[in-house]
Every structure is written in structure tokens, then in C-alpha cells.
Design a protein around this motif. Structure first.
Motif, PDB file in Angstrom:
ATOM      1  N   MET A  79       0.852  -1.177   0.000  1.00  0.00           N
ATOM      2  CA  MET A  79       0.000   0.000   0.000  1.00  0.00           C
ATOM      3  C   MET A  79       0.895   1.238   0.000  1.00  0.00           C
ATOM      4  O   MET A  79       1.893   1.300   0.704  1.00  0.00           O
ATOM      5  CB  MET A  79      -0.905  -0.029   1.228  1.00  0.00           C
ATOM      6  N   HIS A  80       0.520   2.212  -0.772  1.00  0.00           N
ATOM      7  CA  HIS A  80       1.284   3.455  -0.865  1.00  0.00           C
ATOM      8  C   HIS A  80       1.233   4.179   0.484  1.00  0.00           C
ATOM      9  O   HIS A  80       0.184   4.232   1.129  1.00  0.00           O
ATOM     10  CB  HIS A  80       0.694   4.330  -1.977  1.00  0.00           C
ATOM     11  N   PRO A  81       2.345   4.757   0.963  1.00  0.00           N
ATOM     12  CA  PRO A  81       2.373   5.417   2.268  1.00  0.00           C
ATOM     13  C   PRO A  81       1.331   6.530   2.423  1.00  0.00           C
ATOM     14  O   PRO A  81       0.755   6.687   3.498  1.00  0.00           O
ATOM     15  CB  PRO A  81       3.784   5.984   2.363  1.00  0.00           C
ATOM     16  N   ASP A  82       1.083   7.294   1.365  1.00  0.00           N
ATOM     17  CA  ASP A  82       0.101   8.375   1.472  1.00  0.00           C
ATOM     18  C   ASP A  82      -1.308   7.828   1.682  1.00  0.00           C
ATOM     19  O   ASP A  82      -2.093   8.385   2.455  1.00  0.00           O
ATOM     20  CB  ASP A  82       0.128   9.255   0.219  1.00  0.00           C
ATOM     21  N   ILE A  83      -1.619   6.727   1.018  1.00  0.00           N
ATOM     22  CA  ILE A  83      -2.940   6.116   1.186  1.00  0.00           C
ATOM     23  C   ILE A  83      -3.061   5.551   2.597  1.00  0.00           C
ATOM     24  O   ILE A  83      -4.092   5.712   3.262  1.00  0.00           O
ATOM     25  CB  ILE A  83      -3.164   5.015   0.125  1.00  0.00           C
ATOM     26  N   HIS A  84      -2.008   4.909   3.065  1.00  0.00           N
ATOM     27  CA  HIS A  84      -2.016   4.357   4.418  1.00  0.00           C
ATOM     28  C   HIS A  84      -2.225   5.467   5.455  1.00  0.00           C
ATOM     29  O   HIS A  84      -3.005   5.304   6.394  1.00  0.00           O
ATOM     30  CB  HIS A  84      -0.703   3.621   4.678  1.00  0.00           C
ATOM     31  N   LEU A  85      -1.546   6.580   5.276  1.00  0.00           N
ATOM     32  CA  LEU A  85      -1.686   7.698   6.201  1.00  0.00           C
ATOM     33  C   LEU A  85      -3.102   8.270   6.172  1.00  0.00           C
ATOM     34  O   LEU A  85      -3.683   8.563   7.220  1.00  0.00           O
ATOM     35  CB  LEU A  85      -0.669   8.795   5.874  1.00  0.00           C
ATOM     36  N   ALA A  86      -3.671   8.406   4.987  1.00  0.00           N
ATOM     37  CA  ALA A  86      -5.048   8.919   4.866  1.00  0.00           C
ATOM     38  C   ALA A  86      -6.025   7.980   5.555  1.00  0.00           C
ATOM     39  O   ALA A  86      -6.938   8.438   6.260  1.00  0.00           O
ATOM     40  CB  ALA A  86      -5.412   9.099   3.402  1.00  0.00           C
ATOM     41  N   LEU A  87      -5.855   6.678   5.372  1.00  0.00           N
ATOM     42  CA  LEU A  87      -6.729   5.713   6.048  1.00  0.00           C
ATOM     43  C   LEU A  87      -6.560   5.779   7.564  1.00  0.00           C
ATOM     44  O   LEU A  87      -7.533   5.670   8.318  1.00  0.00           O
ATOM     45  CB  LEU A  87      -6.445   4.301   5.544  1.00  0.00           C
ATOM     46  N   HIS A  88      -5.340   5.957   8.013  1.00  0.00           N
ATOM     47  CA  HIS A  88      -5.081   6.085   9.452  1.00  0.00           C
ATOM     48  C   HIS A  88      -5.806   7.299  10.032  1.00  0.00           C
ATOM     49  O   HIS A  88      -6.445   7.206  11.080  1.00  0.00           O
ATOM     50  CB  HIS A  88      -3.580   6.199   9.702  1.00  0.00           C
ATOM     51  N   HIS A  89      -5.708   8.440   9.355  1.00  0.00           N
ATOM     52  CA  HIS A  89      -6.375   9.651   9.837  1.00  0.00           C
ATOM     53  C   HIS A  89      -7.890   9.478   9.846  1.00  0.00           C
ATOM     54  O   HIS A  89      -8.563   9.929  10.785  1.00  0.00           O
ATOM     55  CB  HIS A  89      -5.987  10.862   8.977  1.00  0.00           C
ATOM     56  N   THR A  90      -8.418   8.827   8.828  1.00  0.00           N
ATOM     57  CA  THR A  90      -9.862   8.593   8.770  1.00  0.00           C
ATOM     58  C   THR A  90     -10.298   7.706   9.922  1.00  0.00           C
ATOM     59  O   THR A  90     -11.274   7.998  10.614  1.00  0.00           O
ATOM     60  CB  THR A  90     -10.247   7.941   7.423  1.00  0.00           C
ATOM     61  N   ARG A  91      -9.583   6.619  10.147  1.00  0.00           N
ATOM     62  CA  ARG A  91      -9.940   5.701  11.236  1.00  0.00           C
ATOM     63  C   ARG A  91      -9.775   6.371  12.594  1.00  0.00           C
ATOM     64  O   ARG A  91     -10.595   6.187  13.491  1.00  0.00           O
ATOM     65  CB  ARG A  91      -9.079   4.441  11.153  1.00  0.00           C
ATOM     66  N   ALA A  92      -8.742   7.160  12.765  1.00  0.00           N
ATOM     67  CA  ALA A  92      -8.536   7.862  14.033  1.00  0.00           C
ATOM     68  C   ALA A  92      -9.677   8.828  14.303  1.00  0.00           C
ATOM     69  O   ALA A  92     -10.157   8.947  15.436  1.00  0.00           O
ATOM     70  CB  ALA A  92      -7.200   8.606  14.017  1.00  0.00           C
ATOM     71  N   ALA A  93     -10.152   9.521  13.270  1.00  0.00           N
ATOM     72  CA  ALA A  93     -11.277  10.437  13.433  1.00  0.00           C
ATOM     73  C   ALA A  93     -12.542   9.669  13.805  1.00  0.00           C
ATOM     74  O   ALA A  93     -13.320  10.119  14.665  1.00  0.00           O
ATOM     75  CB  ALA A  93     -11.498  11.228  12.152  1.00  0.00           C
ATOM     76  N   GLU A  94     -12.743   8.509  13.197  1.00  0.00           N
ATOM     77  CA  GLU A  94     -13.909   7.688  13.539  1.00  0.00           C
ATOM     78  C   GLU A  94     -13.846   7.234  14.989  1.00  0.00           C
ATOM     79  O   GLU A  94     -14.847   7.284  15.714  1.00  0.00           O
ATOM     80  CB  GLU A  94     -13.986   6.472  12.615  1.00  0.00           C
ATOM     81  N   LEU A  95     -12.683   6.787  15.425  1.00  0.00           N
ATOM     82  CA  LEU A  95     -12.538   6.334  16.812  1.00  0.00           C
ATOM     83  C   LEU A  95     -12.738   7.470  17.803  1.00  0.00           C
ATOM     84  O   LEU A  95     -13.361   7.289  18.856  1.00  0.00           O
ATOM     85  CB  LEU A  95     -11.162   5.693  17.007  1.00  0.00           C
ATOM     86  N   ARG A  96     -12.222   8.665  17.472  1.00  0.00           N
ATOM     87  CA  ARG A  96     -12.429   9.820  18.344  1.00  0.00           C
ATOM     88  C   ARG A  96     -13.906  10.162  18.454  1.00  0.00           C
ATOM     89  O   ARG A  96     -14.407  10.489  19.527  1.00  0.00           O
ATOM     90  CB  ARG A  96     -11.649  11.030  17.830  1.00  0.00           C
TER      91      ARG A  96
END
Length: 60
Positions: free
Chosen positions: A1-18
């Protein structure tokens, strides 16, 4: 997985968890960040004072 896509998914999931956890809003988050920054710099200052204490270099 491309690092930028991984980072975007991480931010999205972190926002959902928050959102699920009822995390504090942006204002409280900024205040907490400011407090952590002040505490961090205070600890750095204390560490530097301890490291450069007079006579510390002469005790071999």
C-alpha cells in the motif's frame, strides 16, 4: 500500500474512533496540546539545569 494512502486511512480511522469515544472538541484538544507543550519545555529546562549543574563536570 502506498504510504500516502495508508496515512489517509489512518487519519480517517482515528477520526472515527475519536467520534465514537466522544473525544473533546478542537478547542479542548488545543488546550491540552498547549499544556503538554508547556510541560515538555519545563522538563527540558529542568533537565538542562541538572545536566549543567556547577561541579557536575569536575566529578570524574
Amino acid at each position: 500500500m502506498h504510504p500516502d494512502i495508508h496515512l489517509a486511512l489512518h487519519h480517517t480511522r482515528a477520526a472515527e474512533l475519536r467520534a465514537e469515544a466522544g473525544a473533546p472538541g478542537p478547542v479542548r484538544a488545543r488546550q491540552a496540546h498547549h499544556l503538554r507543550a508547556r510541560l515538555g519545555w519545563t522538563l527540558v529546562e529542568v533537565g538542562l539545569r541538572l545536566a549543567t549543574r556547577p561541579g557536575a563536570a569536575a566529578a570524574h
